[in-house]
Design an enzyme around this catalytic site. Structure first.
Site, mmCIF file in Angstrom:
data_model
loop_
_atom_site.group_PDB
_atom_site.id
_atom_site.type_symbol
_atom_site.label_atom_id
_atom_site.label_comp_id
_atom_site.label_asym_id
_atom_site.label_seq_id
_atom_site.Cartn_x
_atom_site.Cartn_y
_atom_site.Cartn_z
ATOM 1 N N SER A 158 -2.862 2.904 -1.607
ATOM 2 C CA SER A 158 -3.057 3.813 -0.492
ATOM 3 C C SER A 158 -2.928 5.260 -0.978
ATOM 4 O O SER A 158 -3.635 5.659 -1.902
ATOM 5 C CB SER A 158 -2.063 3.486 0.619
ATOM 6 O OG SER A 158 -2.421 4.089 1.829
ATOM 7 N N ARG A 228 3.855 7.163 14.224
ATOM 8 C CA ARG A 228 4.074 5.979 13.413
ATOM 9 C C ARG A 228 3.418 4.751 14.047
ATOM 10 O O ARG A 228 2.809 3.931 13.347
ATOM 11 C CB ARG A 228 5.577 5.744 13.260
ATOM 12 C CG ARG A 228 5.974 4.440 12.580
ATOM 13 C CD ARG A 228 5.470 4.362 11.158
ATOM 14 N NE ARG A 228 6.031 3.219 10.469
ATOM 15 C CZ ARG A 228 5.703 2.860 9.231
ATOM 16 N NH1 ARG A 228 4.828 3.574 8.556
ATOM 17 N NH2 ARG A 228 6.246 1.796 8.661
ATOM 18 N N ASP A 324 -9.048 -5.029 4.815
ATOM 19 C CA ASP A 324 -8.550 -3.655 4.893
ATOM 20 C C ASP A 324 -9.645 -2.771 5.497
ATOM 21 O O ASP A 324 -10.645 -2.478 4.860
ATOM 22 C CB ASP A 324 -8.181 -3.167 3.491
ATOM 23 C CG ASP A 324 -7.562 -1.771 3.487
ATOM 24 O OD1 ASP A 324 -7.530 -1.117 4.543
ATOM 25 O OD2 ASP A 324 -7.099 -1.337 2.399
ATOM 26 N N HIS A 357 -4.575 -3.613 5.438
ATOM 27 C CA HIS A 357 -4.263 -2.615 4.410
ATOM 28 C C HIS A 357 -2.920 -2.877 3.752
ATOM 29 O O HIS A 357 -2.756 -2.681 2.544
ATOM 30 C CB HIS A 357 -4.284 -1.222 5.040
ATOM 31 C CG HIS A 357 -3.996 -0.123 4.078
ATOM 32 N ND1 HIS A 357 -4.804 0.164 2.996
ATOM 33 C CD2 HIS A 357 -2.973 0.773 4.028
ATOM 34 C CE1 HIS A 357 -4.303 1.190 2.322
ATOM 35 N NE2 HIS A 357 -3.195 1.573 2.930
ATOM 36 N N ASP A 358 -1.943 -3.303 4.523
ATOM 37 C CA ASP A 358 -0.594 -3.527 3.991
ATOM 38 C C ASP A 358 -0.513 -4.712 3.029
ATOM 39 O O ASP A 358 0.568 -4.984 2.496
ATOM 40 C CB ASP A 358 0.396 -3.751 5.141
ATOM 41 C CG ASP A 358 1.092 -2.461 5.547
ATOM 42 O OD1 ASP A 358 0.814 -1.410 4.935
ATOM 43 O OD2 ASP A 358 1.923 -2.498 6.477
#
Length: 389
Positions: A158, A228, A324, A357-358
């Site tokens: 990232s 967040r 992602d 993505h994580d």
């Protein structure tokens, strides 16, 4: 430089740091000379005699230097302990691993919460805007300070992957191998848009006070929590959210017909937001998201991405993930194509995962196998083969 938050004090007590730029300030991309400035970092393992086994781990946006040990503020395990540790892909018995808190952050490295030497008060929004390039130059200055001439590998995902690309482009002779994961050579319009929503949520909080909330003894916690929550949605895939939560209710058997957290996914996002504000500074969030938005490697090289890698001897391994949508595979492929055009040594793997993505932070066996094989090959060429099992 000693006007610290409680979180920073806890962080600095558990890591190393250096004060740099006393005699030679750091020239930032915005034209400001910054100095002195503090850089906080954490190391694992031992640097070998010829200093050839150093691995720089570049952290993502909301992570920090505590990559493989318990976090002093949250008490949680290191954010990449799946990858780093005894017997793992990045083993401190083989490598000297260093993770540096980026410029503009809030875990010990100088950022907007630090003291402005000209006023004796926190910089807040008077802190100069920083870029990914500025972060990397500060990291290079720390390595100079530590007497580490070059790196066996630079790795990150990232925002960390952006730093890896910047390292390879700016310091090709100092980077033997590079592993950019789940990243891109520039931020897309969609990613900039999500970041702007988060920044506006912070700035709309009445407790933000134009960035001077510490002087007013307030905290824009609600705005930062919403920022967040918004960002966290982008880190997950639709499949992952559906599998984990679906439409399950939170501690109830029927809809509440109100605006409490009826659904588990709502409760989850609220928890992510509320815990984030305990460890992150709102102004730092503004600055670091801006740094990601400004990143444009091609733009810095005549709008031709291949120019960033001309003549490089660095060995590259890029990885992306099928689900992602924040940094989709096509953006990694664009980097691969540029590296091919520059005749670079490059390999690429798209990992099949529905975790979004994580995924690069999670237990992904294919990612581990790919990275292990790449590092073993690079170590053999580097002359570290006998030390790598």
């Amino acid at each position: 430089m000693d006007d610290l938050t409680d979180a920073e004090r806890k962080a600095l007590a558990q890591c190393r740091h250096a004060v740099l730029g006393v005699d030679r300030p750091l020239r930032l991309d915005c034209g400001v000379d910054l100095g002195p400035y503090r850089v906080a970092y954490q190391t694992y393992g031992t640097l070998n005699a010829d200093k050839s086994n150093a691995v720089l781990v570049c952290h993502p946006l909301t992570c920090d230097q505590f990559v493989a040990d318990r976090h002093p503020v949250t008490g949680k395990d290191g954010w990449w302990e799946s990858l780093i540790g005894a017997g793992k892909v990045l083993d401190p018995d083989r490598y000297f691993i260093i993770c540096i808190n980026v410029l503009g952050h809030c875990m010990g490295t100088t950022g907007p919460q630090a003291q402005d030497p000209s006023t004796g008060r926190p910089w807040n929004l008077r802190f100069p805007v920083v870029t990914i390039g500025d972060m990397v130059r500060a990291q290079a200055a720390l390595l100079d300070h530590l007497g580490i001439p070059d790196l066996f590998c630079v790795i990150g995902g990232s925002m960390g992957g952006m730093q890896v690309l910047e390292w390879a482009a700016t310091y090709p002779r100092r980077v033997f191998s590079a592993v950019p994961i789940a990243c891109a050579a520039h931020h897309s319009a969609q990613n900039i848009a999500f970041h702007e929503v988060g920044r506006q949520a912070i700035m709309a909080d009445p407790e933000w006070k134009g960035g001077d909330y510490r002087l007013h003894q307030t905290n824009p916690a609600r705005g930062l929590a919403v920022a967040r929550m918004t960002a966290h949605i982008t880190y997950l895939s639709e499949q992952a959210l559906q599998r984990k939560f679906g439409r399950a209710l939170q501690n109830r058997d029927a809809l509440g017909f109100g605006f409490d957290a009826d659904f588990q996914v709502e409760s989850y996002l609220r928890h992510q937001g509320s815990t984030f504000v305990d460890r992150f500074d709102a102004n730092s969030y503004l600055y670091i998201t801006r740094a990601m938005d400004y990143f444009d490697l091609a733009g810095a090289h005549g709008d031709v991405l291949a120019n960033a890698f001309r003549g490089t001897a660095t060995r590259f391994c890029l990885m992306s993930f099928t689900s992602d949508w924040l940094f989709p595979t096509r953006e990694s492929r664009a980097v691969v194509h540029a590296l091919n055009a520059a005749a670079a040594n490059v390999s690429f793997v798209e990992v099949d995962s529905d975790k979004g993505h994580d995924a690069f932070l999670l237990d992904e066996p294919e990612m581990f196998r790919t990275l292990s094989g790449f590092l073993k090959g690079a170590a053999t060429v580097r002359g570290l083969g006998s030390a790598i099992r």
